[in-house]
Design an enzyme around this catalytic site. Structure first.
Site, PDB file in Angstrom:
ATOM      1  N   ARG A 122       0.845  -1.193   0.000  1.00 43.40           N
ATOM      2  CA  ARG A 122       0.000   0.000   0.000  1.00 43.40           C
ATOM      3  C   ARG A 122       0.883   1.246   0.000  1.00 43.40           C
ATOM      4  O   ARG A 122       1.069   1.893   1.024  1.00 43.40           O
ATOM      5  CB  ARG A 122      -0.969  -0.050   1.175  1.00 43.40           C
ATOM      6  CG  ARG A 122      -2.079  -1.069   0.876  1.00 43.40           C
ATOM      7  CD  ARG A 122      -3.187  -1.094   1.872  1.00 43.40           C
ATOM      8  NE  ARG A 122      -4.377  -1.700   1.270  1.00 43.40           N
ATOM      9  CZ  ARG A 122      -5.448  -2.034   1.957  1.00 43.40           C
ATOM     10  NH1 ARG A 122      -5.507  -1.835   3.247  1.00 43.40           N
ATOM     11  NH2 ARG A 122      -6.480  -2.584   1.342  1.00 43.40           N
ATOM     12  N   GLN A 127      -1.356   2.357  -5.794  1.00 48.56           N
ATOM     13  CA  GLN A 127      -2.777   2.540  -5.473  1.00 48.56           C
ATOM     14  C   GLN A 127      -3.689   2.049  -6.593  1.00 48.56           C
ATOM     15  O   GLN A 127      -4.732   1.450  -6.346  1.00 48.56           O
ATOM     16  CB  GLN A 127      -3.055   4.019  -5.180  1.00 48.56           C
ATOM     17  CG  GLN A 127      -2.574   4.471  -3.819  1.00 48.56           C
ATOM     18  CD  GLN A 127      -2.903   5.928  -3.539  1.00 48.56           C
ATOM     19  OE1 GLN A 127      -3.061   6.724  -4.458  1.00 48.56           O
ATOM     20  NE2 GLN A 127      -3.001   6.281  -2.279  1.00 48.56           N
ATOM     21  N   ASP A 130      -4.335  -1.758  -6.433  1.00 51.07           N
ATOM     22  CA  ASP A 130      -4.774  -2.297  -5.144  1.00 51.07           C
ATOM     23  C   ASP A 130      -6.120  -3.031  -5.272  1.00 51.07           C
ATOM     24  O   ASP A 130      -7.190  -2.426  -5.156  1.00 51.07           O
ATOM     25  CB  ASP A 130      -4.877  -1.146  -4.140  1.00 51.07           C
ATOM     26  CG  ASP A 130      -5.142  -1.609  -2.718  1.00 51.07           C
ATOM     27  OD1 ASP A 130      -5.435  -2.804  -2.525  1.00 51.07           O
ATOM     28  OD2 ASP A 130      -5.055  -0.770  -1.808  1.00 51.07           O
ATOM     29  N   SER A 133      -8.539  -2.970  -2.181  1.00 49.52           N
ATOM     30  CA  SER A 133      -9.361  -1.767  -2.043  1.00 49.52           C
ATOM     31  C   SER A 133     -10.487  -1.738  -3.066  1.00 49.52           C
ATOM     32  O   SER A 133     -11.634  -1.438  -2.730  1.00 49.52           O
ATOM     33  CB  SER A 133      -8.490  -0.512  -2.190  1.00 49.52           C
ATOM     34  OG  SER A 133      -7.617  -0.390  -1.086  1.00 49.52           O
ATOM     35  N   TYR A 230      -2.730  -1.412   8.934  1.00 53.39           N
ATOM     36  CA  TYR A 230      -3.654  -2.476   9.328  1.00 53.39           C
ATOM     37  C   TYR A 230      -3.879  -2.442  10.839  1.00 53.39           C
ATOM     38  O   TYR A 230      -3.079  -1.899  11.600  1.00 53.39           O
ATOM     39  CB  TYR A 230      -3.114  -3.848   8.927  1.00 53.39           C
ATOM     40  CG  TYR A 230      -3.055  -4.068   7.437  1.00 53.39           C
ATOM     41  CD1 TYR A 230      -4.203  -4.398   6.722  1.00 53.39           C
ATOM     42  CD2 TYR A 230      -1.860  -3.941   6.736  1.00 53.39           C
ATOM     43  CE1 TYR A 230      -4.157  -4.592   5.346  1.00 53.39           C
ATOM     44  CE2 TYR A 230      -1.801  -4.136   5.361  1.00 53.39           C
ATOM     45  CZ  TYR A 230      -2.957  -4.468   4.676  1.00 53.39           C
ATOM     46  OH  TYR A 230      -2.909  -4.659   3.325  1.00 53.39           O
TER      47      TYR A 230
END
Length: 379
Positions: A122, A127, A130, A133, A230
């Protein structure tokens, strides 16, 4: 460079690893794209759309995979599928490697270079790649839609000539990507929304969406996030205090959505049997972690359980796949963005830079070995 897009062997997987938009982009990179017939059917993409985008259609997985340099899939190839690939083929998919060491070994022995999209770091440049996500965002949205459907009552407050209908109360447990989208969706549908998470940074995010944050905010809570963003596993003492707070709150809720997952670990139990029993008849619990054991006691993977007090525990599998067309479109873009970094654009061939941080983070097998540090034999 031959790129193959195969049907998923799991009948419960409706997503596909490429859409016409990304086929065009692969073709522009100089690739020859071959799509197995029917690969996109469940996601609303007929073979003709792939052909119009420049792909050729193969009648079988064997024909599609033959001589492929790169194979794109949604889920890890099944063991009996590995014989279709030539040694040295690069395979990119959601590999679900934790607890599946035998499957990793089989892919290594087949001579495949495999990459797990869900291990993408991440960082800013990744991005657009990902998948966690992109897919969790849809899962959070769908969880609210499913919750509203099962609830059987109106979500927003309504003032009518016949009287006032109260707004539904929605409680979101776990404020990652899925949780934030669930909050936003429930708010758009007019619900009164509360949320909880062990990471302090989420409080501001929850409140910015117009929801109320619920948590025991002690010293341990302030240190409850890893450098990677996380959630950490909390102490037994904190878990008890948080559970006591949640227990009193959850009894008043109409819909509860749980989204808590810790990478590589079973899903933490957030909602006890007693909490479920305290809820009103007709209440709904949507467990988005059911594939990892579930956050709700009594949740069953792939089932809707009606409890003794009339509450429903919903354990749908592959929730992003319940929006197969949108999920496939986003996943395919994630895949293309990553694969593009593996291609020599002048030579129009795969040229993996093995020292690239994205490659090192996601590469599971190479040259007949399992190479990822997280899946080496324990000493």
């Amino acid at each position: 460079m031959r790129v193959a897009v195969l049907c998923e062997t799991d009948p419960a997987e409706p997503r596909v690893a490429a859409v016409p938009e990304t086929v065009k982009k692969f073709t522009a990179l100089g690739a020859t794209v071959v799509v197995q017939s029917g690969a996109g059917t469940k996601a609303g993409v007929p073979d003709g759309d792939y052909e119009a985008a420049g792909a050729s259609i193969a009648g079988s997985a064997e024909d599609a995979a033959r001589d492929a340099d790169l194979v794109l899939k949604v889920r890890r190839p099944a063991t009996d599928e590995l014989a279709l690939y030539k040694s040295g083929t690069t395979v990119v998919a959601i590999m679900d490697p934790y607890g599946n060491e035998d499957a990793l070994k089989a892919m290594a022995e087949a001579g495949l270079s495999t990459f797990a999209m869900e291990l993408m770091p991440r960082i800013t440049r990744a991005q657009v790649m990902d998948v966690l996500s992109s897919q969790a965002n849809l899962a959070g949205y769908r969880a609210v839609v499913d919750g509203a459907s099962e609830y059987g009552r109106a979500m927003p407050m309504m003032m009518t000539a016949a009287g006032t209908v109260p707004a539904a109360r929605v409680f979101v447990m776990g404020v990652g990507v899925a949780g934030l989208q669930a909050i936003a969706t429930a708010r758009r549908m007019g619900a009164v929304v509360t949320a909880t998470d062990v990471r302090p940074a989420t409080k501001e995010q929850v409140e910015s969406l117009g929801a109320k944050f619920v948590a025991v905010e002690d010293d341990e809570f302030k240190q409850a996030e890893t450098s990677g963003g996380y959630a950490k596993e909390m102490s037994a003492d904190y878990q008890k205090k948080q559970a006591d707070l949640v227990a009193t709150h959850i009894a008043k809720q109409d819909i509860v959505i749980t989204t808590a997952l810790i990478p590589g670990r079973p899903a933490p139990k957030l909602v006890s049997e007693a909490m479920v029993a305290s809820m009103k008849p007709g209440s709904v619990l949507i467990d988005l972690a059911v594939e990892r054991g579930g956050n709700v006691e009594g949740a069953k993977a792939g089932e809707i359980v009606v409890t003794g007090n009339g509450a429903k525990i919903v354990g749908h599998l592959n929730v992003p796949g319940r929006l197969a067309a949108t999920a496939s479109s986003l996943y395919a873009r994630n895949l293309y963005a990553f694969v593009e970094t593996l291609v020599d654009k002048e030579a129009k061939t795969l040229a993996v830079k093995w020292d690239d941080e994205l490659v090192k983070a996601t590469n599971l097998t190479r040259d007949g070995q399992v190479v990822h540090a997280a899946f080496q034999p324990k000493a």
